[in-house]
Design an enzyme around this catalytic site. Structure first.
Site, PDB file in Angstrom:
ATOM      1  N   CYS A   2       0.839  -1.192   0.000  1.00 22.97           N
ATOM      2  CA  CYS A   2       0.000   0.000   0.000  1.00 22.97           C
ATOM      3  C   CYS A   2       0.874   1.242   0.000  1.00 22.97           C
ATOM      4  O   CYS A   2       1.883   1.303   0.688  1.00 22.97           O
ATOM      5  CB  CYS A   2      -0.955   0.084   1.184  1.00 22.97           C
ATOM      6  N   ARG A  27       3.965  -0.691  -4.704  1.00 24.09           N
ATOM      7  CA  ARG A  27       3.680  -1.134  -3.335  1.00 24.09           C
ATOM      8  C   ARG A  27       2.347  -1.880  -3.243  1.00 24.09           C
ATOM      9  O   ARG A  27       1.983  -2.390  -2.178  1.00 24.09           O
ATOM     10  CB  ARG A  27       3.641   0.067  -2.399  1.00 24.09           C
ATOM     11  N   TRP A  76      -2.675  -2.910  -1.657  1.00 19.17           N
ATOM     12  CA  TRP A  76      -2.391  -4.340  -1.720  1.00 19.17           C
ATOM     13  C   TRP A  76      -3.322  -4.959  -0.666  1.00 19.17           C
ATOM     14  O   TRP A  76      -3.158  -4.729   0.535  1.00 19.17           O
ATOM     15  CB  TRP A  76      -0.935  -4.636  -1.380  1.00 19.17           C
ATOM     16  N   ASN A 100      -1.790   2.516   5.462  1.00 21.98           N
ATOM     17  CA  ASN A 100      -0.880   1.428   5.088  1.00 21.98           C
ATOM     18  C   ASN A 100      -0.537   0.692   6.371  1.00 21.98           C
ATOM     19  O   ASN A 100      -0.151   1.318   7.357  1.00 21.98           O
ATOM     20  CB  ASN A 100       0.385   2.016   4.448  1.00 21.98           C
ATOM     21  N   GLY A 101      -0.708  -0.630   6.373  1.00 24.55           N
ATOM     22  CA  GLY A 101      -0.407  -1.405   7.585  1.00 24.55           C
ATOM     23  C   GLY A 101      -1.553  -2.339   7.918  1.00 24.55           C
ATOM     24  O   GLY A 101      -2.433  -2.574   7.078  1.00 24.55           O
ATOM     25  N   GLU A 481      16.925 -19.033  -5.858  1.00 24.52           N
ATOM     26  CA  GLU A 481      16.653 -17.727  -6.456  1.00 24.52           C
ATOM     27  C   GLU A 481      16.080 -17.888  -7.876  1.00 24.52           C
ATOM     28  O   GLU A 481      15.144 -17.187  -8.260  1.00 24.52           O
ATOM     29  CB  GLU A 481      17.942 -16.886  -6.464  1.00 24.52           C
ATOM     30  N   LYS A 485      12.382 -16.555  -8.974  1.00 21.54           N
ATOM     31  CA  LYS A 485      12.205 -15.576 -10.052  1.00 21.54           C
ATOM     32  C   LYS A 485      11.229 -16.099 -11.110  1.00 21.54           C
ATOM     33  O   LYS A 485      10.346 -15.391 -11.558  1.00 21.54           O
ATOM     34  CB  LYS A 485      13.548 -15.289 -10.742  1.00 21.54           C
ATOM     35  N   GLU A 488       7.671 -16.255  -9.754  1.00 23.08           N
ATOM     36  CA  GLU A 488       7.160 -14.935  -9.426  1.00 23.08           C
ATOM     37  C   GLU A 488       6.681 -14.156 -10.645  1.00 23.08           C
ATOM     38  O   GLU A 488       5.606 -13.561 -10.610  1.00 23.08           O
ATOM     39  CB  GLU A 488       8.293 -14.168  -8.736  1.00 23.08           C
ATOM     40  N   HIS A 504      15.079 -38.823  -3.565  1.00 24.50           N
ATOM     41  CA  HIS A 504      14.452 -39.294  -2.328  1.00 24.50           C
ATOM     42  C   HIS A 504      12.969 -38.968  -2.311  1.00 24.50           C
ATOM     43  O   HIS A 504      12.377 -38.793  -1.246  1.00 24.50           O
ATOM     44  CB  HIS A 504      15.179 -38.701  -1.111  1.00 24.50           C
ATOM     45  N   LYS A 603       5.921  -4.694  -3.906  1.00 26.37           N
ATOM     46  CA  LYS A 603       7.376  -4.627  -3.744  1.00 26.37           C
ATOM     47  C   LYS A 603       7.797  -4.632  -2.279  1.00 26.37           C
ATOM     48  O   LYS A 603       8.630  -5.399  -1.858  1.00 26.37           O
ATOM     49  CB  LYS A 603       7.871  -3.361  -4.434  1.00 26.37           C
TER      50      LYS A 603
HETATM   51  C1  F6R Z   1      11.755 -11.635  -5.079  1.00 24.23           C
HETATM   52  C2  F6R Z   1      11.675 -10.475  -4.196  1.00 24.23           C
HETATM   53  C3  F6R Z   1      11.256 -10.680  -2.791  1.00 24.23           C
HETATM   54  C4  F6R Z   1      12.068  -9.776  -1.848  1.00 24.23           C
HETATM   55  C5  F6R Z   1      11.517  -9.892  -0.416  1.00 24.23           C
HETATM   56  C6  F6R Z   1      12.330  -9.077   0.563  1.00 24.23           C
HETATM   57  O1  F6R Z   1      12.139 -11.279  -6.363  1.00 24.23           O
HETATM   58  O2  F6R Z   1      11.918  -9.372  -4.609  1.00 24.23           O
HETATM   59  O3  F6R Z   1      11.343 -12.007  -2.420  1.00 24.23           O
HETATM   60  O4  F6R Z   1      13.401 -10.172  -1.899  1.00 24.23           O
HETATM   61  O5  F6R Z   1      10.190  -9.470  -0.382  1.00 24.23           O
HETATM   62  O6  F6R Z   1      12.297  -7.717   0.259  1.00 24.23           O
HETATM   63  P1  F6R Z   1      13.344  -6.738   0.874  1.00 24.23           P
HETATM   64  O7  F6R Z   1      14.686  -7.090   0.332  1.00 24.23           O
HETATM   65  O8  F6R Z   1      12.900  -5.384   0.458  1.00 24.23           O
HETATM   66  O9  F6R Z   1      13.310  -6.927   2.358  1.00 24.23           O
END
Ligand code: F6R
Length: 608
Positions: A2, A27, A76, A100-101, A481, A485, A488, A504, A603
């Site tokens: 948010c 956000r 969000w 926000n929260g 990772e 990616k 996501e 296994h 984000k």
């Molecule tokens: C994946 C991604 C998320 C962030 C996670 C932590 O591509 O971006 O998994 O890594 O939400 O975010 P930060 O680094 O801002 O604490």
């Protein structure tokens, strides 16, 4: 999670709010809304979906009115579905607000307020807060008094932008465990969840501290505490608005992938002196390790993945015990003995609620906290004992790329630094390790110049619905990772597996043409991983090997082979990272996914 924006001033408020919301959209993008004030009326306009849809509605409405003050929100969804009723701003009686929260005790408060006759229109926790502010906002009472009375009853996290009837042309802001900043511009005053949303309008900002309430007027901001009014500290943002623009790229993610060699250079160079790691730039000396028995690394998502690599590197180079923890779990299964524990918190945004909660918990246990953060004006930065900033510049795409690579560089430098401190790494060996890291910048730019093989692989994979990433040692963490990616942004289900563990149980999922991507930078484990590739091949898998050049012929190793650039493990890891980022990007592009704003995500995850 948010985004909040507010403006009061001499210019058209609706344009300001929409511009700010477009920047804050990363956000959350379930819905957006604004409350706009003209001399004659307050209009609330909301739309589910993107800010662009809201913009169209606002432009239609704007024809009639001249708005000079307003608050806006991009959501969000947490409490309540994605709908117009649940979208912010919310209005109750004489109070209109954005939030926000999360209000954790909202059900209890809602039940109480309902008994008092309040009728709610939405399913949100926010509307409950709105009703509470309205309840305490009586005749002849200053909004601050109502705010302080109401927040005494609220449990949870919040940043609020509030407008009170009777105080037209003023916006009130306050926060608790959610970020909120005030911007001071030549044409008015601003409120925003993060600094990037202020940048088109002003670089002068002030942080709102917890327990403070700020009142924005056209040409001033008054900061209140329980004890009275005080002078805020104004600061100048170090970032430029241009850095936060997409430039000529089709997506922020592609721009940010391409910025990585530059970001690595900026992050690494100031931390090397005489060929060895040096953190005096960050105000960190070897004393930070004094009395340290173990290191805990905390982070979420990609930050956790890179933390796993960091923990292994620290153990290998310094022999100090180090473990990585998913931040959302850390407080609930804390290690038995926290004494002598150094915490390394990793967060691109510096606002991730679970990471902050882990840090607060560790501090209560008496631990020192060093954080690796990208966003300068963040809560985590303020709550850490020491901060090592990554100089990646603003990261806007929801999926992190340059955040991860710069964090990896810092962790590598730290592990060598600690290795020298514990005398487990000889200085000459340490220098060689740093040389290898310095070469990674070149590896990254070479991969960016020659990504044809990754693009061809994307063509072969984009119609699949499942995929495995396998690897051993540090490669396995890079598999985590890679899988994250791909899932996501392309919505292909992907799973990372330790290469030896597949047989296994999970290998039963491998069938004809199931993609199995092996990351094979760990040369000492190459043959072992190769055997695991063969096991999946025998079951019909489509095998892909990302491997260093060696005596094996590529055809022997996989159906599709990408030769890793570089000559050392850290170079291979960086190249693997680039390959999985580019692969996910290309696959998502071919699947026509919304790359910068994948569904259901945001984000900055500021809720637990
Ligand atoms: C994946 C991604 C998320 C962030 C996670 C932590 O591509 O971006 O998994 O890594 O939400 O975010 P930060 O680094 O801002 O604490």
């Amino acid at each position: 999670m948010c985004g909040i924006i507010g403006y009061v001033g001499t210019e058209n408020a609706s344009r300001k709010l929409i511009e700010g919301l477009k920047i804050l959209e990363y956000r959350g993008y379930d819905s957006a809304g604004v409350a706009l004030l003209s001399k004659s009326e307050l209009s609330i306009i909301k739309a589910t979906g993107r800010v662009e849809e809201l913009e169209e509605m606002v432009v239609k409405k704007e024809v009639k009115s001249e708005y000079y003050c307003g608050i806006g929100h991009t959501r969000w969804a947490t409490h309540g579905s994605v709908s117009e009723d649940n979208a912010h701003p919310h209005r109750m009686g004489r109070v209109t607000l954005v939030h926000n929260g999360i209000i954790e005790n909202y059900l209890e408060l809602r039940a109480r307020l309902e008994k008092e006759g309040v009728v709610f229109k939405s399913e949100t926790d926010t509307e409950v807060a709105c009703a509470l502010f309205d309840k305490y906002y009586e005749e002849n009472i200053h909004p601050c008094v109502a705010i302080y009375k109401a927040v005494r009853e609220i449990r949870g996290s919040y940043a609020f932008g509030i407008m009170f009837e009777g105080y037209e042309g003023r916006i009130f802001g306050l926060r608790h465990r959610s970020p909120l900043l005030v911007g001071s511009g030549s044409d008015g005053m601003y409120l925003a969840s993060d600094i990037t949303a202020l940048l088109p309008f002003t670089k002068t900002y002030s942080l709102i501290e917890e327990t403070e309430v700020v009142e924005l007027r056209e040409n001033e901001a008054i900061f209140y505490t329980h004890d009275g009014i005080y002078d805020p500290v104004w600061q100048e943002a170090t970032m430029n608005y241009d850095q936060a623009k997409r430039g000529g790229y089709s997506h922020y993610m592609l721009k940010e992938i391409n910025e990585q060699s530059d970001a690595l250079r900026k992050t690494i160079t100031p931390r090397i002196s005489g060929g060895l790691p040096d953190f005096s730039h960050d105000g960190i000396s070897r004393d930070i390790f004094q009395g340290i028995k173990q290191i805990h690394i905390v982070g979420c998502g990609s930050a956790y993945n890179v933390g796993c690599i960091g923990a292994r590197l620290i153990e290998e180079y310094s022999r100090v015990s180090a473990s990585a923890f998913v931040a959302s779990e850390y407080r609930y299964s804390p290690p038995v003995n926290m004494q002598g524990t150094l915490i390394i918190a990793i967060s691109q945004s510096g606002e991730t609620a679970d990471t902050l909660a882990s840090v607060r918990y560790a501090k209560l246990c008496g631990c020192r906290v060093v954080s690796i953060i990208n966003a300068r004006e963040s809560t985590l930065a303020r709550e850490s004992d020491k901060v090592i900033y990554t100089y990646a510049g603003p990261e806007i795409a929801v999926a992190t790329t340059k955040g991860f690579s710069t964090q990896l560089a810092i962790l590598y430098l730290l592990s060598v630094y600690l290795g020298i401190y514990t005398s487990k790494l000889d200085t000459e060996v340490a220098k060689l390790k740093i040389d290898e890291l310095k070469r990674c910048e070149g590896v990254v730019s070479n991969r960016l110049k020659g990504a044809k093989s990754v693009e061809s692989l994307a063509e072969l994979l984009y119609k699949k619905e499942n995929c495995f990433f396998i690897g051993r040692g540090l490669d396995y963490f890079m598999c985590l990772e890679g899988a994250l990616k791909l899932k996501e942004i392309s919505y292909i289900h992907a799973q990372a597996y330790q290469a030896g563990e597949l047989k296994h149980g999970t290998i039963s999922l491998v069938e004809n043409e199931t993609p199995v991507i092996a990351l094979m930078g760990e040369e000492r484990l190459f043959d072992k991983t190769l055997s695991n590739i063969k096991e999946t091949k025998s079951r019909g898998a489509f095998t892909v090997a990302l491997m260093p050049k060696n005596e094996k012929s590529p055809q022997e190793c996989g159906d599709f082979v990408i030769e890793l650039l570089g000559n050392s493990l850290i170079e291979y890891l960086f190249d693997e990272l680039l390959c999985v980022q580019l692969l996910s990007y290309r696959v998502a592009l071919l699947r026509r996914c919304d790359i910068d704003k994948p569904r259901n995500l945001a984000k900055s995850v500021t809720v637990e």
